[in-house]
Enzyme design. Structure first.
Site, short mmCIF file in Angstrom:
data_model
loop_
_atom_site.label_atom_id
_atom_site.label_comp_id
_atom_site.label_asym_id
_atom_site.label_seq_id
_atom_site.Cartn_x
_atom_site.Cartn_y
_atom_site.Cartn_z
CG ASP A 120 31.87 56.38 45.70
OD1 ASP A 120 31.50 55.19 46.27
OD2 ASP A 120 32.08 56.35 44.46
N GLY B 142 21.27 44.15 32.64
CA GLY B 142 21.81 44.02 34.02
C GLY B 142 20.67 44.72 34.70
CD GLN B 143 21.34 43.93 40.87
OE1 GLN B 143 20.49 44.29 41.47
NE2 GLN B 143 22.70 43.89 41.19
CG HIS C 75 33.76 53.15 42.71
ND1 HIS C 75 32.96 53.68 43.59
CD2 HIS C 75 33.19 52.02 42.12
CE1 HIS C 75 31.91 52.86 43.67
NE2 HIS C 75 32.11 51.75 42.90
#
Ligand code: NAX
Length: 327
Positions: A158, A14-15, A186
């Protein structure tokens, strides 16, 4: 060679994986010793993953001692010391929250069980895939033989976003900002907290001297940064999420900086009134693979309300996955 530590990464094609693997390979987590990678993907993504493996080979990374790929979690988690669970099912069009929890529940029950059966005795697990807190809860509850505190979910992105906003506002260097905290889920309900933060040794709120900015600019900017990046980039944050995953794993294993702390979502021990067992973000110090919730911080009424609201959302997710029989 059983001596060589093994890091597993899921969603490796994935990314986030595309950034994360190269940061790990370059020594971002284990910095001075050889390690192996085990990359888990779903069957249809294995071909793309083979291409990523070719690129990893072409990096000629001195510490990267071997790479295995596969779609069977039991095989990929065999003997792993660190598992970075990045792969997850994104929310599709028209998908209700319960559908999302169920789809991810299937992934994280299976991966939790496989970790419980196959991982090394010292395994540490960090969940990046969303909904990260509840996915971590599901994996943890399906691996009853692994101590619960070995599981965490990523709120380091975050945390880093909060530091970045304070640096931009005050002109201070990132390295001068410490003791920022992320509490709760989150998600957009998280509470990014500067009450205990320091800028160059001085209370951040004094240096900033702008309560309206904190409430109406800082908090929403941090909590909604993911959406802002999707809007601008056309796809979700990936390189910064990979960077935060490396930061979280490195600090968990090697320790947070003296005098500072980091934010991680960990199974609550009841601290700060967060129901025991909920995987909620706290300020923590880390050393040798363990996270310790920072004790005895004073919370304002505002902080209390914000934390309670985010924890209520976690409790809802807990009740939903419990009703689905996932935990
Ligand atoms: P991508 O969709 O690009 O990649 C996810 C990969 O996971 C895909 O290649 C997919 O085939 C794989 N996958 C799906 N099910 C799997 C399974 N059962 N076993 C192994 N692999 C599986 O998403 P990407 O942008 O890389 O994001 C990955 C996850 O991180 C998403 O859930 C995303 O929401 C979450 N994020 C979490 C963040 C955090 O701070 N905790 C921030 C960034 C990101 O939004």
């Amino acid at each position: 060679n059983a001596q060589i530590p093994t890091i597993a990464v899921t969603g490796a094609a994935g990314q986030i994986g595309y950034s994360l693997l190269f940061r790990i390979a370059a020594g971002g987590i284990l910095r001075h010793r050889p390690f192996r990678l085990r990359l888990l993907e779903v069957e249809p993504a294995l071909k793309a993953l083979e291409g990523v493996v070719m690129e990893l080979q072409d990096g000629a990374f001195p510490l990267l001692a071997g790479i295995d790929i596969g779609s069977d979690p039991r095989e990929m988690f065999d003997g792993v010391n660190l598992a970075l669970l990045v792969g997850a099912r994104p929310r599709g069009p028209g998908m209700e929250r319960a559908d999302l929890l169920q789809a991810n529940g299937a992934i994280f029950t299976a991966q939790g069980r496989a970790l419980g059966e196959a991982a090394a005795d010292d395994v540490r697990v960090i969940v990046t895939g969303n909904p990260a807190n509840t996915n971590a809860l599901i994996a943890q509850r399906n691996a009853p033989d692994i101590p619960a505190d070995r599981f965490s979910a990523l709120t380091r992105l975050d945390h880093n976003r909060a530091i970045a906003q304070v640096a931009l506002k005050t002109g201070a260097a990132v390295s001068e900002i410490s003791r920022v905290s992320i509490w709760g889920n989150h998600s957009a309900s998280q509470y990014p907290d500067l009450a205990h933060a320091l800028v160059d040794g001085r209370p951040a709120l004094e240096v900033i001297d702008d309560d309206a900015w904190v409430e109406h600019n800082f908090i929403p900017t941090v909590a909604q940064r993911g959406a802002a990046i999707i809007q601008a980039r056309g796809s979700s944050s990936a390189a910064s999420a990979a960077s935060a995953t490396v930061d979280a794993a490195r600090d968990l294993l090697h320790g947070s900086a003296p005098g500072d702390w980091v934010s991680m979502a960990v199974p609550s021990d009841g601290s700060y009134g967060v129901r025991e067992g909920l995987v909620s973000s706290f300020p923590v110090t880390t050393s040798d693979g363990n996270a310790y919730i920072v004790p005895d911080l004073e919370l304002s009424d505002f902080a209390r309300r914000r934390i309670d609201a985010s924890v209520a959302e976690l409790q809802d997710e807990y009740d939903a996955v419990s009703a689905l029989g996932l935990i």
